[in-house]
Structures are given as structure tokens and as C-alpha cells.
Design a protein around this motif. Structure first.
Motif, mmCIF file in Angstrom:
data_model
loop_
_atom_site.group_PDB
_atom_site.id
_atom_site.type_symbol
_atom_site.label_atom_id
_atom_site.label_comp_id
_atom_site.label_asym_id
_atom_site.label_seq_id
_atom_site.Cartn_x
_atom_site.Cartn_y
_atom_site.Cartn_z
ATOM 1 N N GLU A 81 33.198 8.907 -14.293
ATOM 2 C CA GLU A 81 32.369 7.873 -14.907
ATOM 3 C C GLU A 81 30.997 7.803 -14.261
ATOM 4 O OE1 GLU A 81 32.670 3.183 -14.429
ATOM 5 O OE2 GLU A 81 34.182 3.920 -15.843
ATOM 6 N N HIS A 83 26.962 5.636 -14.783
ATOM 7 C CA HIS A 83 26.324 4.474 -15.394
ATOM 8 C C HIS A 83 24.889 4.785 -15.787
ATOM 9 C CE1 HIS A 83 29.694 2.615 -13.216
ATOM 10 N NE2 HIS A 83 29.613 1.659 -14.118
ATOM 11 N N GLN A 87 23.499 -0.172 -17.361
ATOM 12 C CA GLN A 87 24.842 -0.346 -16.806
ATOM 13 C C GLN A 87 25.962 -0.021 -17.786
ATOM 14 O OE1 GLN A 87 25.491 -0.846 -13.453
ATOM 15 N NE2 GLN A 87 23.290 -0.437 -13.484
ATOM 16 N N SER A 88 25.633 0.571 -18.937
ATOM 17 C CA SER A 88 26.683 1.034 -19.833
ATOM 18 C C SER A 88 27.374 2.227 -19.180
ATOM 19 C CB SER A 88 26.108 1.427 -21.196
ATOM 20 O OG SER A 88 25.117 2.425 -21.059
ATOM 21 N N ARG A 89 28.672 2.331 -19.403
ATOM 22 C CA ARG A 89 29.472 3.352 -18.742
ATOM 23 C C ARG A 89 29.664 4.568 -19.645
ATOM 24 N NH1 ARG A 89 34.639 0.063 -16.693
ATOM 25 N NH2 ARG A 89 34.511 -0.703 -18.833
ATOM 26 N N TYR A 110 31.296 7.466 -24.556
ATOM 27 C CA TYR A 110 31.403 6.123 -23.992
ATOM 28 C C TYR A 110 32.852 5.706 -23.754
ATOM 29 C CZ TYR A 110 26.433 5.449 -24.953
ATOM 30 O OH TYR A 110 25.064 5.558 -24.955
#
Length: 211
Positions: A81, A83, A87-89, A110
Motif C-alpha cells: 500500500e 498513499h 491520503q487516498s490509498r 484503489y
């Protein structure tokens, strides 16, 4: 030499004096002295992220049973993961061949459903019937769609022991290197911006391992 070091660091600023020495074709101690003199240092990795979610269908650890003399090909895979700036993963999955260090497949999205893994498997042109596909016990790797696709491709599925990340150390090292060299190098405003940087680094890495 300092100019050459800075030029290579434009591509990957995680390169230390040993790797730079190979690329520049000079002694590692000489590179180390120049880096120290001009205050150039390789960026170091941060604490890694550990993912939950164990597969209900697992496979034996075939890699652990291999001997050093074994010529059987092994492909390592993992999900990780990163970012973006907002801050979207973003989740990534890769397939990496052990012997050549070649990245056989890499996908980002996503989500971290099983189709993130199967999209990597489908994209691969690697043909080695009987090769081992090794991963952790993540539920994406234990999913029926993943297991069936690996079987169709001629892979023998292998998984690390539960709670033993060292069993997939080859993949873990790649994740750490990728995060340090790409994901943590700068802030990415969009997924497209991040993907272009990832593609550029992968192409550079393929050149580095083939030289």
C-alpha cells in the motif's frame, strides 16, 4: 564523479555507494569518499506496513523445502500500500522472478481484491510450467479465482507460514525498495502521476539488473 552520482540519484536516490560503484564502473570506496565529501546520501526506508487478512485456502511452503542447488524457477508476489498526496490509498501487486530479478507483472488500483492479483498473473508473458508462485497467506492469494488461474498457467502455488514474513523475504525487500525509491520520494497528487513515476523506476530497475 560527483556529477555522475547526482545523475544516477536523479533516477533513484536510494542507491548506495556499492550499487553506484557498479553503475559508474569504479571502486566502491572511492564512491563512498566522494559521497561523504559532498554530503550525498542514499535515502533510507521507513517502517513497513503489515496487512491483515489470512486466506482460508492455503498452500504449503515449497520455497522453504528447496535446496540451494535447486534450479526450479520461483516467482515471488506480494500486495502493498502507498498513499497519494490527498491520503487516498493505492494498492499494488507484483510478480518478481527470483533468478533474473525481472519484474514480470505490476498492477495498481484503489482496492485490494483478488482481481488485483489475477490482473498481474494475466498480464505476464512468463512461461515456465512447474515454476513456483510464492506469496504470503493473504486472502487474495487464497481466492478461488487466483488458485485456478495459477493452475491454468502451470504454477505450483506456495505460501509462507502464517506470521512469518521472512518466508517471503525476497518480496518484502522489493516492497521496501519500491516504497523508498518511488512512493516516499515525493508527493503524488494523482494516481496517473504516481503510475508514471513507478513505470519510469521499473524501467530503470530492469536496465540496472540487466547491465
Amino acid at each position: 564523479m560527483v556529477v555522475s552520482i547526482e545523475q544516477w540519484h536523479e533516477h533513484d536516490d536510494t542507491l548506495g555507494h556499492r550499487k553506484l560503484a557498479v553503475l559508474i564502473k569504479t571502486g566502491k570506496n572511492r564512491v563512498k569518499r566522494v559521497m561523504q565529501k559532498y554530503g550525498i546520501a542514499a535515502r533510507r526506508k521507513k517502517k513497513k506496513y503489515i496487512y491483515p487478512g489470512k486466506a482460508t485456502q492455503t498452500a504449503p511452503n515449497l520455497v522453504r523445502e528447496m535446496t540451494e542447488e535447486s534450479l526450479q524457477q520461483v516467482v515471488f508476489s506480494d500486495i502493498f500500500e502507498v498513499h497519494l498526496a490527498d491520503q487516498s490509498r493505492v494498492r499494488g501487486c507484483f510478480a518478481l522472478e527470483k533468478q533474473t530479478r525481472q519484474i514480470l507483472g505490476l498492477a495498481f488500483d484503489y482496492h485490494m481484491r483478488a482481481d488485483l492479483v489475477t490482473s498481474v498473473i494475466v498480464s505476464m508473458t512468463f512461461h515456465a510450467p512447474g515454476a513456483i508462485w510464492h506469496s504470503d497467506q493473504g486472502k487474495q492469494y487464497g481466492a478461488q479465482s487466483t488458485r485456478e488461474l495459477l493452475l491454468q498457467k502451470g504454477f505450483l502455488q506456495s505460501m509462507s507460514r502464517a506470521g512469518t514474513p521472512t518466508d517471503n523475504g525476497f518480496a518484502e525487500r522489493f516492497v521496501g525498495t519500491f516504497k523508498l525509491a518511488v512512493a516516499e520520494r515525493r508527493s503524488y497528487r494523482t494516481l496517473g502521476h504516481f503510475l508514471r513515476a513507478a513505470e519510469s523506476w521499473v524501467n530503470f530497475l530492469q536496465y540496472d539488473t540487466s547491465s
